[in-house]
Design an enzyme around this catalytic site. Structure first.
Site, PDB file in Angstrom:
ATOM      1  N   ASP A  24     -19.164  -3.770 -12.434  1.00  0.00           N
ATOM      2  CA  ASP A  24     -19.792  -2.980 -13.502  1.00  0.00           C
ATOM      3  C   ASP A  24     -20.705  -3.928 -14.281  1.00  0.00           C
ATOM      4  O   ASP A  24     -20.915  -5.062 -13.844  1.00  0.00           O
ATOM      5  CB  ASP A  24     -18.691  -2.368 -14.403  1.00  0.00           C
ATOM      6  N   ILE A  25     -21.218  -3.512 -15.420  1.00  0.00           N
ATOM      7  CA  ILE A  25     -22.059  -4.439 -16.191  1.00  0.00           C
ATOM      8  C   ILE A  25     -21.163  -5.577 -16.705  1.00  0.00           C
ATOM      9  O   ILE A  25     -19.953  -5.384 -16.922  1.00  0.00           O
ATOM     10  CB  ILE A  25     -22.818  -3.738 -17.353  1.00  0.00           C
ATOM     11  N   PRO A  26     -21.752  -6.772 -16.880  1.00  0.00           N
ATOM     12  CA  PRO A  26     -20.934  -7.940 -17.224  1.00  0.00           C
ATOM     13  C   PRO A  26     -20.003  -7.741 -18.413  1.00  0.00           C
ATOM     14  O   PRO A  26     -18.822  -8.120 -18.363  1.00  0.00           O
ATOM     15  CB  PRO A  26     -21.982  -9.025 -17.497  1.00  0.00           C
ATOM     16  N   LYS A  52       0.539  -7.690  -3.279  1.00  0.00           N
ATOM     17  CA  LYS A  52      -0.768  -7.162  -3.662  1.00  0.00           C
ATOM     18  C   LYS A  52      -0.625  -5.700  -4.055  1.00  0.00           C
ATOM     19  O   LYS A  52      -0.046  -4.908  -3.316  1.00  0.00           O
ATOM     20  CB  LYS A  52      -1.755  -7.283  -2.500  1.00  0.00           C
ATOM     21  N   ASP A  61       0.835  -1.203   0.000  1.00  0.00           N
ATOM     22  CA  ASP A  61       0.000   0.000   0.000  1.00  0.00           C
ATOM     23  C   ASP A  61       0.868   1.250   0.000  1.00  0.00           C
ATOM     24  O   ASP A  61       0.847   2.041   0.951  1.00  0.00           O
ATOM     25  CB  ASP A  61      -0.944  -0.030   1.218  1.00  0.00           C
ATOM     26  N   GLN A 115      -7.345  -2.273  12.304  1.00  0.00           N
ATOM     27  CA  GLN A 115      -8.065  -3.528  12.059  1.00  0.00           C
ATOM     28  C   GLN A 115      -8.767  -3.944  13.348  1.00  0.00           C
ATOM     29  O   GLN A 115      -8.253  -3.726  14.447  1.00  0.00           O
ATOM     30  CB  GLN A 115      -7.096  -4.625  11.606  1.00  0.00           C
ATOM     31  N   ASP A 140      -5.535  -5.969  -6.921  1.00  0.00           N
ATOM     32  CA  ASP A 140      -6.742  -5.807  -6.100  1.00  0.00           C
ATOM     33  C   ASP A 140      -7.525  -4.576  -6.547  1.00  0.00           C
ATOM     34  O   ASP A 140      -7.455  -3.530  -5.925  1.00  0.00           O
ATOM     35  CB  ASP A 140      -6.278  -5.682  -4.635  1.00  0.00           C
ATOM     36  N   LEU A 141      -8.277  -4.718  -7.652  1.00  0.00           N
ATOM     37  CA  LEU A 141      -9.021  -3.565  -8.177  1.00  0.00           C
ATOM     38  C   LEU A 141     -10.532  -3.688  -7.936  1.00  0.00           C
ATOM     39  O   LEU A 141     -11.268  -2.753  -8.252  1.00  0.00           O
ATOM     40  CB  LEU A 141      -8.732  -3.382  -9.674  1.00  0.00           C
ATOM     41  N   LYS A 142     -10.994  -4.829  -7.437  1.00  0.00           N
ATOM     42  CA  LYS A 142     -12.405  -5.029  -7.046  1.00  0.00           C
ATOM     43  C   LYS A 142     -13.384  -4.512  -8.102  1.00  0.00           C
ATOM     44  O   LYS A 142     -14.181  -3.600  -7.846  1.00  0.00           O
ATOM     45  CB  LYS A 142     -12.694  -4.342  -5.710  1.00  0.00           C
ATOM     46  N   LEU A 143     -13.351  -5.121  -9.284  1.00  0.00           N
ATOM     47  CA  LEU A 143     -14.218  -4.637 -10.368  1.00  0.00           C
ATOM     48  C   LEU A 143     -15.703  -4.889 -10.071  1.00  0.00           C
ATOM     49  O   LEU A 143     -16.067  -5.921  -9.505  1.00  0.00           O
ATOM     50  CB  LEU A 143     -13.833  -5.309 -11.697  1.00  0.00           C
ATOM     51  N   GLY A 147      -0.189  -6.287   5.409  1.00  0.00           N
ATOM     52  CA  GLY A 147       0.372  -4.998   5.026  1.00  0.00           C
ATOM     53  C   GLY A 147       1.330  -4.474   6.067  1.00  0.00           C
ATOM     54  O   GLY A 147       2.483  -4.876   6.156  1.00  0.00           O
ATOM     55  N   ARG A 148       0.831  -3.576   6.936  1.00  0.00           N
ATOM     56  CA  ARG A 148       1.684  -2.855   7.883  1.00  0.00           C
ATOM     57  C   ARG A 148       2.566  -3.699   8.795  1.00  0.00           C
ATOM     58  O   ARG A 148       3.692  -3.264   9.081  1.00  0.00           O
ATOM     59  CB  ARG A 148       0.819  -1.867   8.685  1.00  0.00           C
ATOM     60  N   THR A 154     -15.149  -5.658   4.855  1.00  0.00           N
ATOM     61  CA  THR A 154     -15.108  -5.742   6.327  1.00  0.00           C
ATOM     62  C   THR A 154     -15.384  -4.379   6.965  1.00  0.00           C
ATOM     63  O   THR A 154     -15.646  -4.286   8.156  1.00  0.00           O
ATOM     64  CB  THR A 154     -13.750  -6.295   6.823  1.00  0.00           C
TER      65      THR A 154
HETATM   66  O1  C5P Z   1      -1.858  -3.057   6.803  1.00  0.00           O
HETATM   67  P1  C5P Z   1      -2.870  -4.167   6.840  1.00  0.00           P
HETATM   68  O2  C5P Z   1      -2.273  -5.543   7.156  1.00  0.00           O
HETATM   69  O3  C5P Z   1      -4.055  -3.851   7.708  1.00  0.00           O
HETATM   70  O4  C5P Z   1      -3.362  -4.277   5.323  1.00  0.00           O
HETATM   71  C1  C5P Z   1      -4.382  -5.152   4.922  1.00  0.00           C
HETATM   72  C2  C5P Z   1      -4.617  -5.020   3.435  1.00  0.00           C
HETATM   73  O5  C5P Z   1      -5.753  -5.814   3.098  1.00  0.00           O
HETATM   74  C3  C5P Z   1      -4.908  -3.612   2.950  1.00  0.00           C
HETATM   75  O6  C5P Z   1      -4.431  -3.490   1.615  1.00  0.00           O
HETATM   76  C4  C5P Z   1      -6.426  -3.564   2.974  1.00  0.00           C
HETATM   77  O7  C5P Z   1      -6.945  -2.635   2.071  1.00  0.00           O
HETATM   78  C5  C5P Z   1      -6.772  -4.985   2.548  1.00  0.00           C
HETATM   79  N1  C5P Z   1      -8.112  -5.454   2.931  1.00  0.00           N
HETATM   80  C6  C5P Z   1      -8.543  -5.492   4.241  1.00  0.00           C
HETATM   81  N2  C5P Z   1      -9.809  -5.929   4.524  1.00  0.00           N
HETATM   82  C7  C5P Z   1     -10.612  -6.349   3.540  1.00  0.00           C
HETATM   83  C8  C5P Z   1     -10.181  -6.338   2.206  1.00  0.00           C
HETATM   84  C9  C5P Z   1      -8.906  -5.872   1.940  1.00  0.00           C
HETATM   85  O8  C5P Z   1      -7.797  -5.137   5.151  1.00  0.00           O
HETATM   86  N3  C5P Z   1     -11.801  -6.817   3.811  1.00  0.00           N
END
Ligand code: C5P
Length: 233
Positions: A64-66, A32, A10, A190, A59-62, A210-211, A119
């Site tokens: 739209d129309i099919p 990712k 990220d 989180q 991870d672009l989470k599309l 991520g972090r 989430t």
């Molecule tokens: O830094 P962290 O471990 O919290 O990053 C989690 C990654 O997963 C981020 O890119 C976040 O956008 C992604 N993500 C998430 N929860 C979701 C879907 C994606 O934390 N339900």
């Protein structure tokens, strides 16, 4: 595909991302790439990271129309990514078309997974804003079943939801779980979290981290710890 740890890169620029990946000299983690980096750096960032030997979850989470999603997926597939995703809320038809668009002339395709409910969406907001009267757990399982019916490989879900998804859709249906934290570390923003070993125990196929890795003092050591705890090696 084997179980793996996916690092959520990220970062907001190509330079920052590549400088981070330069630190990994003796391993090539699965990474990712999300909307922020892709929209800022464009498809070139995908080509560059692939050239360095990493697998990529785009991870672009599309949603739209099919037909539009199918054509967009054709473009993403030609970028040679290893995993991409859509919103299950786009319907079974949209997910089927997305899958169709991903198929390459040589018969291969990236893994395709779906987001059920984000989430960040609470049951209350889902019921009030989206007018979905079922409970959130029931909705997630229903969307996961739709995803399986459309022929996709799995869903993104919180580690706390992975077991019920596996129970409803079968153990071969993949769960990709973010919200991972080391037992002795900060939660950040989180809420519903699990540590890597816990994610292994509930049968998660890929964890997205991520972090705990990107913000660690020694990201390579944090990544290796994560792999060790998740794969139990
Ligand atoms: O830094 P962290 O471990 O919290 O990053 C989690 C990654 O997963 C981020 O890119 C976040 O956008 C992604 N993500 C998430 N929860 C979701 C879907 C994606 O934390 N339900």
């Amino acid at each position: 595909m084997n179980k793996d740890v996916i690092i959520a890169c990220d970062f907001s620029s190509k330079e920052e991302t590549l400088a981070f990946l330069d630190r990994f000299e003796d391993c090539k983690p699965f990474v990712k790439i999300g909307m922020e980096l892709f929209y800022a750096a464009g498809p070139d960032i995908v080509r560059e990271i692939k050239k360095r030997g990493h697998k990529i979850f785009l991870d672009l989470k599309l949603h739209d129309i099919p037909n539009t999603v199918k054509n967009a997926m054709r473009v993403l597939s030609s970028l040679d990514v290893d995993m991409c995703n859509v919103h299950a809320g786009g319907t079974i038809d949209m997910m089927r078309e997305a899958l169709e668009g991903l198929k390459r002339p040589d018969g291969t395709r990236p893994l395709l997974i779906a987001v059920t409910q984000l989430t960040s969406t609470s049951e209350e907001r889902m019921q009030k804003d989206l007018l979905i009267s079922a409970g959130i757990a029931e909705t997630i399982v229903h969307y996961a079943k739709n995803t399986r019916e459309a022929g996709l490989d799995g869903v993104v879900c919180s580690p706390l939801e992975a077991a019920m998804v596996k129970e409803a859709c079968g153990k071969d249906f993949m769960t990709i779980t973010p919200g991972i934290r080391f037992k002795d570390a900060a939660k950040d923003d989180q809420v519903r979290i699990m540590d890597p070993a816990g994610a292994r125990e509930i049968g998660s196929d890929f964890i997205v981290v991520g972090r705990p890795i990107t913000a660690a003092e020694d990201p390579v050591a944090a990544y290796k710890r994560c792999v060790k705890e998740f794969l139990g090696e």
